[in-house]
Design an enzyme around this catalytic site. Structure first.
Site, mmCIF file in Angstrom:
data_model
loop_
_atom_site.group_PDB
_atom_site.id
_atom_site.type_symbol
_atom_site.label_atom_id
_atom_site.label_comp_id
_atom_site.label_asym_id
_atom_site.label_seq_id
_atom_site.Cartn_x
_atom_site.Cartn_y
_atom_site.Cartn_z
ATOM 1 N N ARG A 58 25.507 3.950 13.728
ATOM 2 C CA ARG A 58 25.006 5.324 13.603
ATOM 3 C C ARG A 58 24.075 5.453 12.398
ATOM 4 O O ARG A 58 23.064 6.155 12.456
ATOM 5 C CB ARG A 58 26.175 6.318 13.501
ATOM 6 N N LYS A 157 22.870 11.704 10.956
ATOM 7 C CA LYS A 157 23.641 12.086 9.773
ATOM 8 C C LYS A 157 22.699 11.946 8.585
ATOM 9 O O LYS A 157 22.612 10.878 7.968
ATOM 10 C CB LYS A 157 24.863 11.165 9.647
HETATM 11 N N1 PPE Z 1 30.250 16.801 11.982
HETATM 12 C C1 PPE Z 1 29.710 16.767 10.732
HETATM 13 C C2 PPE Z 1 28.661 17.753 10.371
HETATM 14 C C3 PPE Z 1 30.172 15.797 9.833
HETATM 15 O O1 PPE Z 1 29.639 15.758 8.617
HETATM 16 C C4 PPE Z 1 31.162 14.884 10.213
HETATM 17 C C5 PPE Z 1 31.665 13.853 9.259
HETATM 18 C C6 PPE Z 1 31.689 14.961 11.532
HETATM 19 C C7 PPE Z 1 31.190 15.926 12.388
HETATM 20 C C8 PPE Z 1 32.703 13.983 12.052
HETATM 21 O O2 PPE Z 1 32.118 12.707 12.230
HETATM 22 P P1 PPE Z 1 32.954 11.356 12.095
HETATM 23 O O3 PPE Z 1 33.327 11.197 10.662
HETATM 24 O O4 PPE Z 1 32.018 10.311 12.563
HETATM 25 O O5 PPE Z 1 34.143 11.508 12.974
HETATM 26 N N2 PPE Z 1 31.627 14.243 7.903
HETATM 27 C C9 PPE Z 1 31.603 13.245 6.865
HETATM 28 C C10 PPE Z 1 31.141 13.824 5.545
HETATM 29 C C11 PPE Z 1 32.108 14.618 4.779
HETATM 30 C C12 PPE Z 1 31.591 14.988 3.398
HETATM 31 O O6 PPE Z 1 32.047 15.998 2.845
HETATM 32 O O7 PPE Z 1 30.761 14.274 2.847
HETATM 33 C C13 PPE Z 1 32.926 12.498 6.763
HETATM 34 O O8 PPE Z 1 33.941 12.957 7.293
HETATM 35 O O9 PPE Z 1 32.935 11.437 6.176
#
Ligand code: PPE
Length: 328
Positions: A58, A157
């Site tokens: 990703r 991201k």
């Molecule tokens: N949506 C967003 C906007 C997001 O930032 C995350 C992860 C997710 C969904 C879930 O994605 P995944 O971790 O692949 O299941 N958010 C990351 C950043 C947090 C932060 O505060 O920095 C994380 O969980 O690492």
């Protein structure tokens, strides 16, 4: 935050306090960076990184979408990460790789500015609190809509995109809630400020689809598979705002947050208030997967320590230690 000893930066291991950038770094001004959030867990087989390859893939895709050519391959970033965890002597940690346009040229088309890349690892506890993991969090629908796919790339991201998440999170925190839920530009449910969202409706698990501007969460994907393996029906479909209030159960998934039940949304109690049966069932299995206790999901774990070589002359069968290594 809790410091570790070393940070990997552009190919070198540097002391934590010396991992610095120039104030004219492009990414600082324009948000031109892409990153990942990954976690490493202490398992019976030693520290192991959950779905490392998926996160690295990703990262590479996010970089490609924003025209940031990565100076290292995902294999190299993966190996640097494992080495960094080893050198820092950590057994479990959060992992943050970040690639950003660095110092050199200003302006929007700064092709001659280098792409810098760093990886940091540190111990990071429960993102929404231990209490939240056990008993659920209170969430509020944000007045800020999730970034539109017409203007940015929700699938990526990217650093700059997080101004949107920060507006939502700040609003909800200032109003006394633990998390924000963003609607997409059409007004359908999208996700939390840093997590994907799931609801239980009439016994089925429901989660917003890709077209609802979600980040394609690695944990979302894992939880969908785990829930289906447990025999639940999981439907990816548009979710109306009122369904948040009508849901029997609700939970969030993300790397930092892991799986967190939601007990209240906009001051409506979700189900009975305490995390529901389906949430608990999926959460328990998901935890097993993270900590290497679920045989069927061992392939999701990338062991940090090199696999032991069998002692020479020990016999004809060079048995591999475990079968869980995901080559990245
Ligand atoms: N949506 C967003 C906007 C997001 O930032 C995350 C992860 C997710 C969904 C879930 O994605 P995944 O971790 O692949 O299941 N958010 C990351 C950043 C947090 C932060 O505060 O920095 C994380 O969980 O690492």
């Amino acid at each position: 935050m809790e410091k570790a000893e070393l940070i990997w930066m552009n190919g070198e291991f540097v002391p934590w306090d010396e991992a610095k950038v120039h104030v004219l770094s492009h990414g600082l001004h324009y948000g031109t960076g892409v990153f990942e959030g990954v976690r490493c867990y202490e398992t019976e087989r030693g520290p192991a990184i959950f779905r490392h390859t998926d996160h690295l893939d990703r990262l590479a895709k996010s970089a490609e979408l924003y025209h940031l050519p990565l100076p290292y391959s995902t294999d190299q970033i993966g190996e640097a990460t494992r080495e960094l965890i080893r050198r820092n002597g950590l057994r479990s940690c959060y992992i943050r790789p970040l690639a950003f346009r660095g110092y050199g040229e200003m302006g929007l088309y700064a092709q001659s500015s280098p792409i810098d890349i760093m990886i940091a690892v540190w111990p990071w506890g429960a993102y929404l609190g231990e209490e939240g993991k056990k008993h659920g969090v209170r969430a509020k629908v944000s007045s800020w809509r999730r970034i539109s796919p017409a203007g940015l790339i929700p699938h990526a991201k990217a650093s700059g995109q997080y101004l949107n998440s920060i507006l939502a999170k700040t609003e909800s925190a200032n109003a006394g809630y633990e998390e924000a839920i963003l609607l997409d530009e059409r007004g359908f449910v999208c996700e939390g400020s840093g997590e994907n969202i799931f609801l239980v409706r009439d016994g089925q698990i429901v989660t917003p689809p890709h077209v609802a501007s979600i980040l394609d969460g690695v944990n979302r994907k894992s939880v969908i598979q785990i829930a289906r393996d447990l025999g639940y029906t999981v439907v990816e479909r548009d979710v109306a705002r009122a369904e948040l209030y009508l849901a029997e159960e609700a939970f969030l998934t993300g790397t930092a947050a892991e799986l967190v039940p939601v007990r209240e949304i906009d001051d409506h109690t979700v189900g009975a208030g305490e995390p529901g049966e389906i949430t608990r069932h999926v959460q328990a299995k998901f935890d097993d997967a993270l900590y290497g206790r679920a045989e069927e999901y061992l392939e999701w774990l990338d062991p940090v320590e090199p696999r032991e070589q069998p002692p020479s002359g020990a016999g004809p069968v060079a048995q591999e230690q475990g079968s869980s290594k995901v080559t990245s």
